[in-house]
Motif scaffolding. Structure first.
Motif, short mmCIF file in Angstrom:
data_model
loop_
_atom_site.label_atom_id
_atom_site.label_comp_id
_atom_site.label_asym_id
_atom_site.label_seq_id
_atom_site.Cartn_x
_atom_site.Cartn_y
_atom_site.Cartn_z
N TYR A 1 0.78 -1.29 -0.05
CA TYR A 1 -0.15 -0.17 -0.11
C TYR A 1 0.80 1.19 -0.19
O TYR A 1 0.50 2.04 -0.73
CB TYR A 1 -0.84 -0.11 1.12
CG TYR A 1 -1.80 -1.13 1.07
CD1 TYR A 1 -2.76 -1.03 -0.12
CD2 TYR A 1 -2.34 -2.18 2.01
CE1 TYR A 1 -4.12 -2.12 -0.26
CE2 TYR A 1 -3.12 -3.33 1.82
CZ TYR A 1 -3.85 -3.27 0.86
OH TYR A 1 -4.78 -4.23 0.75
N ARG B 1 -2.05 -1.91 -11.38
CA ARG B 1 -2.15 -2.35 -9.92
C ARG B 1 -1.96 -1.46 -8.66
O ARG B 1 -2.94 -1.99 -7.84
CB ARG B 1 -0.94 -3.43 -9.98
CG ARG B 1 -0.91 -4.56 -10.94
CD ARG B 1 0.17 -5.42 -10.80
NE ARG B 1 0.54 -5.98 -9.75
CZ ARG B 1 1.60 -6.59 -9.59
NH1 ARG B 1 2.63 -6.77 -10.43
NH2 ARG B 1 2.00 -7.08 -8.19
N SER C 1 -4.95 -1.59 -5.66
CA SER C 1 -4.83 -1.53 -4.31
C SER C 1 -5.28 -0.25 -3.58
O SER C 1 -5.64 -0.46 -2.31
CB SER C 1 -3.24 -1.80 -4.04
OG SER C 1 -2.89 -2.93 -4.71
N GLN D 1 -8.22 -0.40 -0.63
CA GLN D 1 -8.01 0.01 0.51
C GLN D 1 -8.92 1.37 1.12
O GLN D 1 -9.20 1.55 2.19
CB GLN D 1 -6.60 0.49 0.64
CG GLN D 1 -6.06 0.67 2.28
CD GLN D 1 -4.66 1.15 2.33
OE1 GLN D 1 -4.16 1.94 1.74
NE2 GLN D 1 -3.84 0.46 3.28
N ALA E 1 -10.55 -4.68 1.51
CA ALA E 1 -8.94 -4.74 1.27
C ALA E 1 -8.19 -5.64 2.20
O ALA E 1 -8.68 -5.37 3.55
CB ALA E 1 -8.12 -3.49 1.19
N ALA F 1 -1.45 -6.23 0.09
CA ALA F 1 -1.78 -6.07 -1.11
C ALA F 1 -1.82 -7.34 -2.05
O ALA F 1 -2.71 -7.71 -2.87
CB ALA F 1 -1.43 -4.93 -1.71
N ASP G 1 -4.76 -9.80 -2.11
CA ASP G 1 -5.82 -9.39 -2.97
C ASP G 1 -5.56 -9.79 -4.59
O ASP G 1 -6.27 -10.41 -5.08
CB ASP G 1 -6.20 -7.97 -2.89
CG ASP G 1 -6.77 -7.72 -1.58
OD1 ASP G 1 -7.67 -8.46 -1.25
OD2 ASP G 1 -6.57 -6.50 -1.04
N GLU G 2 -4.38 -9.65 -4.92
CA GLU G 2 -3.77 -9.94 -6.19
C GLU G 2 -3.78 -11.58 -6.65
O GLU G 2 -3.96 -11.83 -7.93
CB GLU G 2 -2.24 -9.29 -6.55
CG GLU G 2 -2.55 -7.69 -6.52
CD GLU G 2 -1.03 -7.18 -6.60
OE1 GLU G 2 -1.00 -5.95 -7.06
OE2 GLU G 2 -0.50 -7.85 -6.64
#
Length: 474
Positions: free
Chosen positions: A72, A367, A371, A375, A437, A441, A444-445
């Protein structure tokens, strides 16, 4: 995917001038990556800033972006750098990128194209000579998971969409497809399901005829700038204020999907332009969603079980592979993940040098925004798309050959028709099932990733690229 070309004239998005007065994509990229890294790892930032050959030496610095922090801080710093540095040339003078939206601009006209077919009420995914549906789709998803072609979360999401076909009708959204003619964009799928698509792309009549045909062959509605396909389109690099005013005039719940592509140095420019557009529209229309497709040829944090499968694949490699590695002095067919590393997360490094730093930066901007937006609580759809034989890939002879031979190394390359529907199904799932979120990060990807096997292959992908290309040429 489709492109956004650089056109001369007023309000043109451009790189900032360096100390020597030149506008350099390499200087811009190096500075942005260094700014992003400085938020979490000053030493890595200094190394990026000191890189003398950015075009060849960018790879370790993009890897460092994943290793630096939870994702982040670097994302926010990187985006701040892009917006602070990128310029818009207006009547020979430079202004800040975000200031372009304060300029007076006349939005274009609007036309619509309505589909004449019945809406598809079942998830159908073309695959080779088949159309996957129901049990055949479920079996293929199992096959892909076992082979490591996609993550189990992606298979489960697709299954849920198939089990809830009412989710497919996105007529309660206004999906803005920036890059309406993109081969991996969701425009044809959403129109086939009866949804409304707001299309934006370059003013190219042939492109818009193709887009309009997809709309007529669907069951939804296309909304586009212009009076007809003959004069449709906006160039985002020279028409940001017009595009913003036009989009803000579209009624309904907007979801801005970034599916644009441009060759070379134009790609970071258009990626920054789209990012600025999204920020502006979200400020004016709170609640606006964002959608992105990530490239699989990038660096990603991955969990231990991904490393375990890749390591197992490497240990069971053939005798020929062992000899090739030895004869090349260890340069070819290197292991994907170092055996002595206990880093969390591990880093799947699928960067392809031939795609270059401009491509890597353009995709990283997207990307970063996914993120940061997630968030902040925004609605975000993000998924890693598989390697696909799009026009932009097959136009590069080496990449086309490498894709043709990739299966020898456990990587599946998808046809555009398969990728298109598969990723559109994941978009539907994420819009219907928003989630907060994660603390990091990279996790999440991982959700819904369809990387084609690049994360789980035993070899560091770029050390197998040349061999795959040799096989592919034949």
């Amino acid at each position: 995917m489709t492109g956004m070309a650089i056109l001369s004239g007023v309000n043109e998005v451009v790189f900032p001038r360096g100390a020597d007065g030149r506008r350099s994509s390499s200087e811009f990229g190096r500075a942005v990556v260094a700014d992003a890294l400085r938020a979490a790892d000053p030493g890595a930032a200094d190394a990026a800033a000191a890189e003398t050959d950015w075009r060849k030496g960018y790879l370790p610095h993009f890897r460092a972006l994943v290793a630096a922090d939870d994702g982040y801080a670097t994302a926010a710093a990187g985006l701040d750098s892009v917006h602070r540095r990128m310029r818009v040339q207006r009547d020979g003078e430079d202004i800040a990128l975000d200031d372009v939206f304060a300029l007076e601009a006349e939005p274009p006209a609007t036309f619509t194209v309505d589909g004449g077919e019945k809406a598809e009420t079942e998830l159908l995914i073309p695959y080779g000579k088949e159309v996957l549906r129901g049990d055949s789709l479920s079996r293929q998803l199992d096959t892909w998971v076992t082979a490591g072609v996609l993550e189990a979360s992606a298979a489960e999401m697709v299954r849920e969409v198939a089990a809830n076909p009412d989710w497919l009708d996105l007529s309660d959204h206004r999906l803005v497809v920036l890059g309406a003619g993109a081969e991996l964009g969701p425009l044809p799928a959403v129109l086939a399901w009866g949804g409304t698509v707001v299309g934006v792309d370059l003013p190219r009549p042939a492109l818009w005829e193709r887009v309009a045909l997809a709309a007529r062959n669907g069951a939804g509605r296309l909304i586009a700038p212009g009076t007809s396909p003959a004069d449709a389109g906006i160039d985002l690099l020279s028409g940001l204020p017009e595009t913003a005013r036009w989009l803000l005039g579209v009624e309904g719940h907007l979801v801005l999907g970034n599916y644009v592509y441009a060759p070379g140095g134009a790609y970071p420019l258009v990626s920054a332009a789209v990012d600025a557009l999204g920020v502006h529209v979200q400020k004016q229309r709170p609640g606006t969603g964002l959608a992105f497709l990530a490239t699989p040829t990038d660096t990603f944090g991955v969990p231990a079980e991904v490393v375990a499968q890749a390591t197992s694949n490497y240990r069971s490699r053939s005798a020929a592979a062992r000899v090739t590695h030895a004869v090349s002095g260890g340069r070819l067919l290197k292991p994907h993940y170092p055996s002595d590393s206990d880093a969390v997360p591990a880093i799947a490094d699928s960067l392809v040098p031939q795609q270059g730093p401009n491509y890597a930066l353009a995709k990283r901007i997207q990307r970063w925004r996914a993120s940061v937006a997630r968030q902040s609580g925004a609605e975000v759809s993000f998924a890693v798309a598989p390697p696909t034989t799009t026009r932009s890939v097959t136009s590069n002879r080496l990449l086309a050959a490498a894709y043709a031979g990739a299966h020898l190394f456990g990587v599946e390359v998808f046809a555009p028709a398969t990728s298109n529907r598969l990723m559109a199904a994941l978009l539907v799932h994420q819009l219907r099932n928003p989630r907060p979120a994660a603390p990091q990060a990279w996790t999440d990807e991982n959700v819904g990733a369809v990387h084609g096997g690049l994360w789980r292959v035993g070899y560091l992908p770029r050390t197998a690229l040349g061999l795959a290309a040799v096989r592919g040429f034949f």
